[in-house]
Design a protein around this motif. Structure first.
Motif, PDB file in Angstrom:
ATOM      1  N   TRP A   1      -1.072   4.053  11.342  1.00  0.00           N
ATOM      2  CA  TRP A   1      -2.360   3.370  11.448  1.00  0.00           C
ATOM      3  C   TRP A   1      -2.201   2.036  12.165  1.00  0.00           C
ATOM      4  N   ASP A   2      -3.155   1.705  13.022  1.00  0.00           N
ATOM      5  CA  ASP A   2      -3.160   0.347  13.557  1.00  0.00           C
ATOM      6  C   ASP A   2      -3.688  -0.597  12.476  1.00  0.00           C
ATOM      7  N   ALA A   3      -3.636  -1.904  12.747  1.00  0.00           N
ATOM      8  CA  ALA A   3      -3.998  -2.884  11.724  1.00  0.00           C
ATOM      9  C   ALA A   3      -5.430  -2.696  11.238  1.00  0.00           C
ATOM     10  N   GLN A   4      -6.351  -2.442  12.165  1.00  0.00           N
ATOM     11  CA  GLN A   4      -7.750  -2.309  11.772  1.00  0.00           C
ATOM     12  C   GLN A   4      -7.975  -1.101  10.879  1.00  0.00           C
ATOM     13  N   THR A   5      -7.340   0.037  11.240  1.00  0.00           N
ATOM     14  CA  THR A   5      -7.470   1.239  10.426  1.00  0.00           C
ATOM     15  C   THR A   5      -6.905   1.005   9.031  1.00  0.00           C
ATOM     16  N   PHE A   6      -5.724   0.388   8.964  1.00  0.00           N
ATOM     17  CA  PHE A   6      -5.119   0.109   7.662  1.00  0.00           C
ATOM     18  C   PHE A   6      -6.028  -0.756   6.798  1.00  0.00           C
ATOM     19  N   LEU A   7      -6.568  -1.841   7.371  1.00  0.00           N
ATOM     20  CA  LEU A   7      -7.403  -2.762   6.592  1.00  0.00           C
ATOM     21  C   LEU A   7      -8.667  -2.075   6.082  1.00  0.00           C
ATOM     22  N   ASN A   8      -9.235  -1.169   6.890  1.00  0.00           N
ATOM     23  CA  ASN A   8     -10.391  -0.407   6.432  1.00  0.00           C
ATOM     24  C   ASN A   8     -10.008   0.530   5.293  1.00  0.00           C
ATOM     25  N   LYS A   9      -8.882   1.216   5.444  1.00  0.00           N
ATOM     26  CA  LYS A   9      -8.423   2.157   4.416  1.00  0.00           C
ATOM     27  C   LYS A   9      -8.112   1.438   3.110  1.00  0.00           C
ATOM     28  N   ALA A  10      -7.570   0.246   3.234  1.00  0.00           N
ATOM     29  CA  ALA A  10      -7.217  -0.533   2.039  1.00  0.00           C
ATOM     30  C   ALA A  10      -8.419  -1.273   1.462  1.00  0.00           C
ATOM     31  N   LYS A  11      -9.583  -1.103   2.082  1.00  0.00           N
ATOM     32  CA  LYS A  11     -10.840  -1.725   1.641  1.00  0.00           C
ATOM     33  C   LYS A  11     -10.780  -3.253   1.678  1.00  0.00           C
ATOM     34  N   LEU A  12      -9.983  -3.786   2.607  1.00  0.00           N
ATOM     35  CA  LEU A  12      -9.926  -5.227   2.822  1.00  0.00           C
ATOM     36  C   LEU A  12     -10.907  -5.660   3.904  1.00  0.00           C
ATOM     37  N   THR A  13     -11.331  -4.710   4.726  1.00  0.00           N
ATOM     38  CA  THR A  13     -12.401  -4.936   5.687  1.00  0.00           C
ATOM     39  C   THR A  13     -13.446  -3.843   5.487  1.00  0.00           C
ATOM     40  N   ILE A  14     -14.642  -4.087   5.984  1.00  0.00           N
ATOM     41  CA  ILE A  14     -15.728  -3.118   5.885  1.00  0.00           C
ATOM     42  C   ILE A  14     -16.168  -2.771   7.294  1.00  0.00           C
ATOM     43  N   GLN A  15     -15.855  -1.559   7.705  1.00  0.00           N
ATOM     44  CA  GLN A  15     -16.168  -1.113   9.068  1.00  0.00           C
ATOM     45  C   GLN A  15     -15.664  -2.118  10.106  1.00  0.00           C
ATOM     46  N   GLY A  16     -14.454  -2.597   9.881  1.00  0.00           N
ATOM     47  CA  GLY A  16     -13.820  -3.503  10.824  1.00  0.00           C
ATOM     48  C   GLY A  16     -14.213  -4.952  10.673  1.00  0.00           C
ATOM     49  N   GLN A  17     -15.105  -5.271   9.741  1.00  0.00           N
ATOM     50  CA  GLN A  17     -15.563  -6.642   9.563  1.00  0.00           C
ATOM     51  C   GLN A  17     -14.779  -7.321   8.439  1.00  0.00           C
ATOM     52  N   ILE A  18     -14.420  -8.581   8.676  1.00  0.00           N
ATOM     53  CA  ILE A  18     -13.555  -9.323   7.769  1.00  0.00           C
ATOM     54  C   ILE A  18     -14.330  -9.770   6.532  1.00  0.00           C
ATOM     55  N   THR A  19     -13.793  -9.470   5.346  1.00  0.00           N
ATOM     56  CA  THR A  19     -14.439  -9.853   4.088  1.00  0.00           C
ATOM     57  C   THR A  19     -13.781 -11.097   3.501  1.00  0.00           C
ATOM     58  N   ARG A  20     -14.418 -11.640   2.458  1.00  0.00           N
ATOM     59  CA  ARG A  20     -13.819 -12.758   1.738  1.00  0.00           C
ATOM     60  C   ARG A  20     -12.470 -12.351   1.140  1.00  0.00           C
TER      61      ARG A  20
ATOM     62  N   TYR B   1       0.831  -1.198   0.000  1.00  0.00           N
ATOM     63  CA  TYR B   1       0.000   0.000   0.000  1.00  0.00           C
ATOM     64  C   TYR B   1       0.871   1.256   0.000  1.00  0.00           C
ATOM     65  N   LYS B   2       1.933   1.233   0.797  1.00  0.00           N
ATOM     66  CA  LYS B   2       2.837   2.382   0.862  1.00  0.00           C
ATOM     67  C   LYS B   2       3.552   2.587  -0.461  1.00  0.00           C
ATOM     68  N   ASN B   3       3.946   1.494  -1.130  1.00  0.00           N
ATOM     69  CA  ASN B   3       4.609   1.613  -2.430  1.00  0.00           C
ATOM     70  C   ASN B   3       3.685   2.227  -3.473  1.00  0.00           C
ATOM     71  N   LYS B   4       2.400   1.904  -3.375  1.00  0.00           N
ATOM     72  CA  LYS B   4       1.432   2.439  -4.331  1.00  0.00           C
ATOM     73  C   LYS B   4       1.034   3.869  -3.983  1.00  0.00           C
ATOM     74  N   ASN B   5       1.142   4.210  -2.689  1.00  0.00           N
ATOM     75  CA  ASN B   5       0.743   5.546  -2.219  1.00  0.00           C
ATOM     76  C   ASN B   5       1.880   6.160  -1.409  1.00  0.00           C
ATOM     77  N   PRO B   6       3.002   6.466  -2.038  1.00  0.00           N
ATOM     78  CA  PRO B   6       4.176   6.950  -1.289  1.00  0.00           C
ATOM     79  C   PRO B   6       3.915   8.238  -0.503  1.00  0.00           C
ATOM     80  N   HIS B   7       2.968   9.050  -0.979  1.00  0.00           N
ATOM     81  CA  HIS B   7       2.677  10.304  -0.271  1.00  0.00           C
ATOM     82  C   HIS B   7       1.994  10.058   1.074  1.00  0.00           C
ATOM     83  N   LEU B   8       1.496   8.822   1.274  1.00  0.00           N
ATOM     84  CA  LEU B   8       0.839   8.483   2.541  1.00  0.00           C
ATOM     85  C   LEU B   8       1.711   7.614   3.444  1.00  0.00           C
TER      86      LEU B   8
END
Length: 262
Positions: A198-217, A184-191
């Motif tokens: 970010w903690d793990a939960q915040t990162f996963l939400n930002k990366a759209k791998l979780t939805i409001q903290g809930q684990i997706t497929r 994610y950092k390599n793709k978004n170096p400005h961030l």
């Protein structure tokens, strides 16, 4: 469910004011017509789908009018009862069958509880090629409006975004999460500096791998621990690499499962 949980579930069903589209009681004290079980299976499964619940119930050993436990001797031999799962699967859409069949001994006698899964999203469930439903307590053919309502679910469903409410961060591989963070950092170096905070939960939400903290497929596929792949069932999370010689004879192979990011 353990025995205590299934007794609680039975008492919950017995306390309903009446039968519903997803709960049916039958005395079935001695036997019950196999074809009728199949029709109830289809009807309750389709209605559970339409009500957006996980399951419905067909209960033997209970008189349906006043909810009195009368006891049932239906397939009293446990292996015969378990065999019913396969018999039902042979005549339903995609071989779908009971989630589980439970036996409960109550003061009034033995009760048999058939746990019926909701029909898959977008796919009405048929018995011997015919779709069934319920209007209140009455069984009937699945009408066109309900068929279309179920089929239209397929257009609304993003398979990868389905949430597993039982899954938690502990089902994800820490190494895979760290690798995803670096990607994610390599793709978004400005961030980059912000991502590190970010903690793990915040990162996963930002990366759209979780939805409001809930684990997706998606999160399970890319970041899930190998043992977490059971969440994806009946889909199989496995890629197999095979090495063959010039004559097509297999020389070696290796299976790969979650986390796919690694």
């Amino acid at each position: 469910m353990n025995q205590s949980e299934i007794v609680d579930k039975l008492n919950e069903l017995l306390n309903l004011p009446a039968e519903t589209e997803i709960v049916e009681f039958k005395a079935a004290q001695n036997n019950f017509d196999f074809n009728k079980i199949g029709k109830y299976f289809s009807a309750i499964s389709n209605e559970a789908n339409l009500k957006d619940v996980r399951e419905g119930w067909l209960v033997f050993g209970v008189e349906d009018k006043n909810r009195t436990v009368v006891g049932s001797s239906y397939r009293s031999n446990r292996p015969d009862l378990d065999h019913l799962k396969g018999e039902i699967a042979q005549k339903t859409t995609n071989g779908i069958t009971f989630i589980e069949i439970y036996e409960v001994v109550m003061p009034g006698g033995r009760v048999v509880m058939f746990q019926i899964p909701a029909a898959p999203r977008g796919l009405p469930l048929a018995w011997e090629g015919h779709y069934y439903a319920r209007d209140g307590e009455e069984q009937c053919p699945l009408n066109l409006e309900k068929i279309e309502r179920i089929r239209n679910q397929a257009a609304d469903l993003d398979w990868s975004a389905v949430v597993y409410h039982e899954a938690t961060l502990s089902d994800l591989d820490p190494e895979a999460i760290n690798q995803a963070r670096e990607n994610y950092k390599n793709k978004n170096p400005h961030l980059s500096d912000e991502v590190d905070s970010w903690d793990a939960q915040t990162f996963l939400n930002k990366a759209k791998l979780t939805i409001q903290g809930q684990i997706t497929r998606t999160a399970i596929l890319l970041l899930g621990k190998t043992e977490a792949s059971h969440f994806l069932s009946p889909a199989v999370a496995q890629i197999t690499w095979v090495l063959k010689d010039r004559d097509g004879v297999e020389q070696s192979y290796q299976h790969f499962s979650c986390p796919y990011l690694l």
